[in-house]
Design an enzyme around this catalytic site. Structure first.
Site, PDB file in Angstrom:
ATOM      1  N   ASP A  29       5.077  77.802  23.568  1.00 10.58           N
ATOM      2  CA  ASP A  29       6.435  78.236  23.886  1.00 10.58           C
ATOM      3  C   ASP A  29       7.262  77.085  24.465  1.00 10.58           C
ATOM      4  O   ASP A  29       6.783  76.348  25.336  1.00 10.58           O
ATOM      5  CB  ASP A  29       6.347  79.386  24.907  1.00 10.58           C
ATOM      6  N   GLU A  59       6.858  76.098  19.094  1.00 13.07           N
ATOM      7  CA  GLU A  59       8.190  76.713  19.107  1.00 13.07           C
ATOM      8  C   GLU A  59       9.205  75.606  19.375  1.00 13.07           C
ATOM      9  O   GLU A  59       9.478  75.262  20.525  1.00 13.07           O
ATOM     10  CB  GLU A  59       8.298  77.798  20.183  1.00 13.07           C
TER      11      GLU A  59
HETATM   12  C1  GLC Z   1      11.148  80.675  24.376  1.00 13.27           C
HETATM   13  C2  GLC Z   1      11.092  82.151  24.069  1.00 13.27           C
HETATM   14  C3  GLC Z   1      12.213  82.853  24.751  1.00 13.27           C
HETATM   15  C4  GLC Z   1      12.141  82.578  26.235  1.00 13.27           C
HETATM   16  C5  GLC Z   1      12.047  81.089  26.538  1.00 13.27           C
HETATM   17  C6  GLC Z   1      11.669  80.835  27.967  1.00 13.27           C
HETATM   18  O1  GLC Z   1      12.268  80.070  23.852  1.00 13.27           O
HETATM   19  O2  GLC Z   1      11.103  82.352  22.683  1.00 13.27           O
HETATM   20  O3  GLC Z   1      12.193  84.223  24.483  1.00 13.27           O
HETATM   21  O4  GLC Z   1      13.289  83.113  26.856  1.00 13.27           O
HETATM   22  O5  GLC Z   1      11.070  80.457  25.746  1.00 13.27           O
HETATM   23  O6  GLC Z   1      10.290  81.005  28.176  1.00 13.27           O
END
Ligand code: GLC
Length: 621
Positions: free
Chosen positions: A262, A304
């Site tokens: 993430d 991500e």
């Molecule tokens: C990522 C997640 C998102 C979250 C962010 C902070 O971007 O996809 O939903 O708010 O991380 O952890």
């Protein structure tokens, strides 16, 4: 020398990577031999904790390293609570998921996270504990085991950029524990934070402005890039890296097959920079990749990286020093919704052309919607050639997709509207953005037919691309927006909840009746998935190119693999179109089996065709 020698195959796996591990580790943590030796011991410890069943799975996957690239793979992401209440509930619904063709299950964050300060589970207070209302760690392991028994892989978020302010490290830091303070970024006053703010952009400018928060208890300022209750971890501290890697491997040992890293571009901070994608981030990801290869080689890393293409691709690493196995095809996703609104495929053609030119080994995760908003990170340099400017264009896209634009059937809501920059993002489910919601509300059968056709076409297009298609839970039954979050004070500020509503099991009951919107989409997607699995032309190793349709509202994609050629045509316009697909060969329609006239292919508005030429069959015939 070690007192007790390491077991095989761990010893071999470690030793073959030792030189690179040391080189990267010591570059980040100069000469910290103690930390490296802790790292090595930790890897061995987690290796020893890995169950025989998971080790067998590792061995199988090592035999077939491309196991996650099959054209039969279909993913779905879901929130456990919204989908089935608990982890046990999800186990009971595995038949449904299999019926929908799903064999890759992304469970949204489910680790302990304080209610009301959790950002949908993205503020973890204990990496070894499941949110009690969802179940236990044993339930997660049991679910993963069931999934493996059915040939399904499990993906889980690893929220590594920050912890919740309630995490034990944060609580101890607040109480004055120095070692724990060093795991975060603490400042006595605002001097350095203000200097950071000069170069670091904001992630949530409206819902959580600024990158720092004053903490009364500690009497200090703490770095909080995302929400104020999400404290950024300091990866300059090797203890943070070692402990977080151990947490990740712990989750892999529960049976998690895919680790979603993430917000990975954010994990290294440096004053005077934008604190995104710094070179150290790549070293950390590479170290984590090698840690997985040593401890649990059947596990994948999904990065991500919600950034422009030039920032995304480096997260694949190089052929001999790979980083992530899979990355989100994020710009393609945003360009797709741009195309829905503008009905002009030129940007998408340009974007896809770039993706198709990348090495076939790169594994992209293709999707229409996910749990987050749609950010308008488009190639504005390209759009400017057509007189399209960023700020007014974003306004148009948002107007169109929120239904404010005259004639638009879309229903969405703005997200983090920042009027200063003229920047807002967008939320909504696929079906609502396609017009299904408005059509049903108005009982307009013609519009409903069109909106469902568009919904189906967008899925067909996602299935046409090489990579792993991932559906968002509910999209398989054309789920609409859920406005109930407006009445929940804990969610009302965050419009992402509009597309994170509860699964409607009553609606899902209609999935076998093709006369209903649910049944029409469910059946259509299943059919597309089956055709994709059956035909080798959808293989990741296929050649893929843009087919010139001579019509700026019709996208053409060609694929070729071992004697099979596919011409896929997608009509984004509101009119019926007849186009010519100038490709060699005799084609038949893959869905109807009928012979197709490639010089005059008729496409209904919002419709698509998959035309296949089987050269081997043609030669026999
Ligand atoms: C990522 C997640 C998102 C979250 C962010 C902070 O971007 O996809 O939903 O708010 O991380 O952890």
């Amino acid at each position: 020398m070690r007192e007790i020698p390491w077991e095989q195959p761990f010893a071999d796996r470690f030793q073959s990577r030792e030189a690179e591990l040391k080189q990267l580790f010591y570059a980040l943590y100069p000469n910290d031999e103690q930390a490296f030796s802790y790292f090595a011991d930790m890897l061995y410890r987690t290796y020893q904790q890995r169950s025989p069943a998971l080790r067998r799975l590792d061995a199988q996957r090592e035999e077939k390293p491309s196991w996650y690239k099959g054209r039969d793979l279909v993913g779905m992401q879901l929130y456990v609570k919204a989908f089935a209440g608990t982890l046990r509930g999800v186990r009971e619904k595995l038949d449904y998921l299999q019926e929908a063709g799903v064999n890759y299950l992304h469970l949204m964050p489910l680790l302990e996270s304080p209610e009301g300060r959790s950002d949908g589970g993205y503020a973890v207070s204990d990496f070894r504990k499941v949110q009690p209302e969802l179940g236990t760690m044993e339930d997660l392991a049991a679910l993963a085991e069931d999934c493996h028994g059915r040939g399904m892989a499990v993906c889980l978020d690893f929220v590594m950029n920050h912890t919740s302010e309630d995490h034990e490290w944060a609580r101890r830091a607040k109480a004055g524990d120095r070692a724990c303070r060093e795991r975060y970024f603490f400042y006595d006053d605002w001097e350095i934070p203000i200097r950071f703010e000069r170069t670091v952009p904001q992630v949530f400018p409206t819902t959580a402005p600024g990158n720092f928060t004053w903490n009364q208890e500690a009497g200090k300022v703490v770095m909080t890039t995302f929400y104020p209750y999400q404290w950024d971890l300091n990866y300059c501290n090797p203890t943070v890296f070692n402990d977080m890697t151990e947490n990740m491997l712990y989750l892999c040992n529960q049976g998690v097959d895919v680790i979603r890293l993430d917000a990975v571009p954010y994990i290294w901070k440096e004053l005077g920079t934008n604190c995104r994608n710094l070179p150290q981030v790549h070293s950390l990801v590479r170290l984590m990749r090698m840690a997985c290869e040593i401890v649990c080689p059947g596990t994948l890393l999904l990065g991500e990286v919600v950034m422009e293409p030039s920032k995304v691709v480096p997260y694949f690493g190089t052929m001999d020093k790979p980083e992530c196995h899979l990355l989100y095809n994020v710009t393609t996703m945003a360009s797709t919704w741009h195309t829905v609104a503008t009905k002009d495929v030129r940007l998408l053609r340009h974007q896809l052309g770039q993706v198709f030119a990348l090495p076939k080994e790169y594994g992209f995760l293709n999707y229409l919607r996910c749990h987050d908003d749609i950010g308008w990170g488009l190639d504005y340099g390209f759009l400017r050639w057509f007189g399209t400017e960023e700020v007014p264009h974003k306004k148009f896209l948002n107007d169109y997709l929120t239904g404010m634009w005259l004639g638009s059937p879309a229903r969405g809501e703005l997200y983090n509207n920042d009027p200063r920059l003229g920047d807002a993002r967008l939320c909504g489910t696929t079906a609502s953005l396609c017009g299904v919601e408005l059509a049903r509300e108005r009982e307009n059968t013609e519009l409903l037919d069109w909106a469902l056709r568009l919904d189906e076409m967008l899925h067909a297009y996602i299935f046409t691309l090489s990579g792993l298609p991932v559906l968002y839970s509910g999209d398989e039954i054309a789920r609409q927006n859920d406005y109930t979050y407006h009445n929940d004070p804990l969610k009302a500020e965050d419009s992402r909840w509009i597309h994170r509503g509860d699964m409607d099991w009553e609606a899902a009951e209609k999935r076998r009746d093709p006369e209903t919107p649910e049944g029409r989409i469910f059946t259509a997607l299943r059919r597309l998935e089956q055709l994709r699995a059956e035909h080798r032309v959808f293989d990741g190793a296929a050649d893929v190119w843009i087919v010139d349709t001579r019509d700026d509202s019709v996208l053409g994609i060609g694929r070729y693999y071992r004697g099979e050629k596919l011409v896929a045509l997608f009509n984004f316009s509101q009119e019926e179109k007849t186009v010519s697909a100038c490709e060699l060969g005799e084609f038949r329609d893959l869905l109807t089996g009928e012979k197709a006239d490639k010089c005059r292919v008729r496409l209904p508005s919002g419709g698509f065709r998959w035309l296949l030429c089987d050269f081997a069959r043609e030669c026999q015939g």
